[in-house]
Design a protein around this motif. Structure first.
Motif, PDB file in Angstrom:
ATOM      1  N   LEU A   1       0.816  -1.213   0.000  1.00  0.00           N
ATOM      2  CA  LEU A   1       0.000   0.000   0.000  1.00  0.00           C
ATOM      3  C   LEU A   1       0.852   1.266   0.000  1.00  0.00           C
ATOM      4  CD1 LEU A   1      -2.827  -0.995   2.489  1.00  0.00           C
ATOM      5  CD2 LEU A   1      -3.054  -0.610   0.036  1.00  0.00           C
ATOM      6  N   SER A   2       1.875   1.290   0.823  1.00  0.00           N
ATOM      7  CA  SER A   2       2.706   2.495   0.917  1.00  0.00           C
ATOM      8  C   SER A   2       3.476   2.765  -0.361  1.00  0.00           C
ATOM      9  CB  SER A   2       3.679   2.367   2.083  1.00  0.00           C
ATOM     10  OG  SER A   2       2.981   2.296   3.274  1.00  0.00           O
ATOM     11  N   ILE A   3       4.073   1.744  -0.902  1.00  0.00           N
ATOM     12  CA  ILE A   3       4.871   1.951  -2.120  1.00  0.00           C
ATOM     13  C   ILE A   3       3.979   2.283  -3.302  1.00  0.00           C
ATOM     14  CG2 ILE A   3       6.371   0.779  -3.778  1.00  0.00           C
ATOM     15  CD1 ILE A   3       7.684  -0.544  -1.313  1.00  0.00           C
ATOM     16  N   SER A   4       2.805   1.677  -3.375  1.00  0.00           N
ATOM     17  CA  SER A   4       1.875   2.026  -4.448  1.00  0.00           C
ATOM     18  C   SER A   4       1.443   3.488  -4.346  1.00  0.00           C
ATOM     19  CB  SER A   4       0.647   1.116  -4.390  1.00  0.00           C
ATOM     20  OG  SER A   4       1.019  -0.216  -4.609  1.00  0.00           O
ATOM     21  N   ALA A   5       1.158   3.935  -3.138  1.00  0.00           N
ATOM     22  CA  ALA A   5       0.750   5.328  -2.947  1.00  0.00           C
ATOM     23  C   ALA A   5       1.894   6.284  -3.272  1.00  0.00           C
ATOM     24  CB  ALA A   5       0.275   5.548  -1.519  1.00  0.00           C
ATOM     25  N   LEU A   6       3.095   5.969  -2.793  1.00  0.00           N
ATOM     26  CA  LEU A   6       4.238   6.840  -3.087  1.00  0.00           C
ATOM     27  C   LEU A   6       4.548   6.876  -4.579  1.00  0.00           C
ATOM     28  CD1 LEU A   6       6.562   5.980  -0.069  1.00  0.00           C
ATOM     29  CD2 LEU A   6       5.256   8.083  -0.466  1.00  0.00           C
ATOM     30  N   THR A   7       4.392   5.744  -5.254  1.00  0.00           N
ATOM     31  CA  THR A   7       4.589   5.711  -6.706  1.00  0.00           C
ATOM     32  C   THR A   7       3.546   6.569  -7.408  1.00  0.00           C
ATOM     33  OG1 THR A   7       5.537   3.494  -6.580  1.00  0.00           O
ATOM     34  CG2 THR A   7       4.739   4.204  -8.725  1.00  0.00           C
ATOM     35  N   ALA A   8       2.308   6.493  -6.942  1.00  0.00           N
ATOM     36  CA  ALA A   8       1.258   7.324  -7.539  1.00  0.00           C
ATOM     37  C   ALA A   8       1.572   8.808  -7.368  1.00  0.00           C
ATOM     38  CB  ALA A   8      -0.097   6.986  -6.908  1.00  0.00           C
ATOM     39  N   PHE A   9       2.018   9.193  -6.173  1.00  0.00           N
ATOM     40  CA  PHE A   9       2.378  10.599  -5.944  1.00  0.00           C
ATOM     41  C   PHE A   9       3.570  11.012  -6.818  1.00  0.00           C
ATOM     42  CE2 PHE A   9       0.404  10.183  -1.568  1.00  0.00           C
ATOM     43  CZ  PHE A   9      -0.708  10.953  -1.900  1.00  0.00           C
ATOM     44  N   ALA A  10       4.573  10.149  -6.917  1.00  0.00           N
ATOM     45  CA  ALA A  10       5.771  10.486  -7.693  1.00  0.00           C
ATOM     46  C   ALA A  10       5.445  10.665  -9.176  1.00  0.00           C
ATOM     47  CB  ALA A  10       6.837   9.414  -7.506  1.00  0.00           C
ATOM     48  N   PHE A  11       4.694   9.736  -9.743  1.00  0.00           N
ATOM     49  CA  PHE A  11       4.393   9.833 -11.167  1.00  0.00           C
ATOM     50  C   PHE A  11       3.347  10.904 -11.463  1.00  0.00           C
ATOM     51  CE2 PHE A  11       6.829   5.976 -11.323  1.00  0.00           C
ATOM     52  CZ  PHE A  11       7.454   6.060 -12.554  1.00  0.00           C
TER      53      PHE A  11
ATOM     54  N   LEU B   1       9.758  -2.352  -7.079  1.00  0.00           N
ATOM     55  CA  LEU B   1      10.120  -1.724  -5.805  1.00  0.00           C
ATOM     56  C   LEU B   1       9.418  -2.406  -4.626  1.00  0.00           C
ATOM     57  CD1 LEU B   1      11.839   0.521  -4.619  1.00  0.00           C
ATOM     58  CD2 LEU B   1       9.879   2.031  -4.823  1.00  0.00           C
ATOM     59  N   THR B   2       8.170  -2.786  -4.803  1.00  0.00           N
ATOM     60  CA  THR B   2       7.450  -3.491  -3.738  1.00  0.00           C
ATOM     61  C   THR B   2       8.095  -4.832  -3.440  1.00  0.00           C
ATOM     62  OG1 THR B   2       5.365  -2.421  -4.289  1.00  0.00           O
ATOM     63  CG2 THR B   2       5.234  -4.476  -3.062  1.00  0.00           C
ATOM     64  N   HIS B   3       8.441  -5.586  -4.472  1.00  0.00           N
ATOM     65  CA  HIS B   3       9.035  -6.902  -4.251  1.00  0.00           C
ATOM     66  C   HIS B   3      10.411  -6.811  -3.594  1.00  0.00           C
ATOM     67  CE1 HIS B   3       5.711  -8.499  -6.455  1.00  0.00           C
ATOM     68  NE2 HIS B   3       6.152  -9.723  -6.275  1.00  0.00           N
ATOM     69  N   VAL B   4      11.210  -5.866  -4.022  1.00  0.00           N
ATOM     70  CA  VAL B   4      12.528  -5.700  -3.405  1.00  0.00           C
ATOM     71  C   VAL B   4      12.391  -5.277  -1.947  1.00  0.00           C
ATOM     72  CG1 VAL B   4      14.624  -4.276  -3.460  1.00  0.00           C
ATOM     73  CG2 VAL B   4      13.745  -5.264  -5.563  1.00  0.00           C
ATOM     74  N   THR B   5      11.507  -4.331  -1.689  1.00  0.00           N
ATOM     75  CA  THR B   5      11.303  -3.852  -0.323  1.00  0.00           C
ATOM     76  C   THR B   5      10.749  -4.949   0.576  1.00  0.00           C
ATOM     77  OG1 THR B   5      10.906  -1.636  -1.170  1.00  0.00           O
ATOM     78  CG2 THR B   5      10.199  -2.081   1.077  1.00  0.00           C
ATOM     79  N   VAL B   6       9.777  -5.704   0.093  1.00  0.00           N
ATOM     80  CA  VAL B   6       9.211  -6.796   0.888  1.00  0.00           C
ATOM     81  C   VAL B   6      10.279  -7.840   1.186  1.00  0.00           C
ATOM     82  CG1 VAL B   6       7.625  -8.761   0.780  1.00  0.00           C
ATOM     83  CG2 VAL B   6       6.803  -6.486   0.240  1.00  0.00           C
ATOM     84  N   TYR B   7      11.098  -8.164   0.198  1.00  0.00           N
ATOM     85  CA  TYR B   7      12.152  -9.166   0.404  1.00  0.00           C
ATOM     86  C   TYR B   7      13.111  -8.736   1.513  1.00  0.00           C
ATOM     87  CZ  TYR B   7      16.313 -11.946  -0.427  1.00  0.00           C
ATOM     88  OH  TYR B   7      17.394 -12.763  -0.275  1.00  0.00           O
ATOM     89  N   TYR B   8      13.647  -7.526   1.405  1.00  0.00           N
ATOM     90  CA  TYR B   8      14.616  -7.072   2.399  1.00  0.00           C
ATOM     91  C   TYR B   8      13.980  -6.799   3.765  1.00  0.00           C
ATOM     92  CZ  TYR B   8      18.409  -6.913  -0.914  1.00  0.00           C
ATOM     93  OH  TYR B   8      19.363  -7.264  -1.803  1.00  0.00           O
ATOM     94  N   SER B   9      12.772  -6.265   3.777  1.00  0.00           N
ATOM     95  CA  SER B   9      12.152  -6.019   5.075  1.00  0.00           C
ATOM     96  C   SER B   9      11.749  -7.327   5.751  1.00  0.00           C
ATOM     97  CB  SER B   9      10.970  -5.059   4.949  1.00  0.00           C
ATOM     98  OG  SER B   9       9.980  -5.585   4.108  1.00  0.00           O
TER      99      SER B   9
END
Length: 138
Positions: free
Chosen positions: A53-63, A85-93
């Motif tokens: 949810l967070s990365i999708s929202a931030l991507t929407a704001f950025a684009f 970006l979501t998959h990389v972030t989920v993997y590392y977190s």
């Protein structure tokens, strides 16, 4: 009005990420009991949904910001960017939260040196900031 969904998604994602971090900080599953399985599932689900949810929202704001400045992209570009970006972030977190969950409230986890670090942990992807000392040191 058009930013309500993105802002709501960002806030919901931050809340879910904070729930995952607090759960991992306070409880370590010890076995295969139903309660431990439920806590592990709660931690994983809230972490992954929060990041999504967070990365999708931030991507929407950025684009949207790029679109306002005159730079237009087909919809597949922001969707692909958010997906990767979501998959990389989920993997590392998930890796970091597993380290954190193995020793909750352990002084070897460097949180106490910076009191704001515990607040920052609620932000999805900020689990990348946690550095766990190797267990070989005394």
């Amino acid at each position: 009005m058009e930013y309500v969904y993105a802002m709501s998604g960002l806030l919901a994602g931050l809340l879910l990420g904070a729930i995952a971090v607090v759960t991992a900080l306070t409880y370590t599953p010890y076995g295969a009991s139903l309660f431990d399985t439920a806590i592990t599932a709660l931690t994983g689900i809230t972490l992954q949904l929060g990041n999504l949810l967070s990365i999708s929202a931030l991507t929407a704001f950025a684009f949207e910001g790029l679109a306002m400045s005159g730079i237009q992209y087909p919809i597949v570009v922001p969707a692909s960017f958010a997906y990767v970006l979501t998959h990389v972030t989920v993997y590392y977190s998930c890796l970091r939260i597993t380290d954190l969950q193995s020793e909750p409230l352990d002084p070897d986890i460097i949180i106490k040196h910076n009191p704001f670090r515990a607040l920052i942990l609620g932000v999805p992807g900020s689990l990348l900031l946690i550095r766990v000392r190797s267990s070989g040191r005394n």
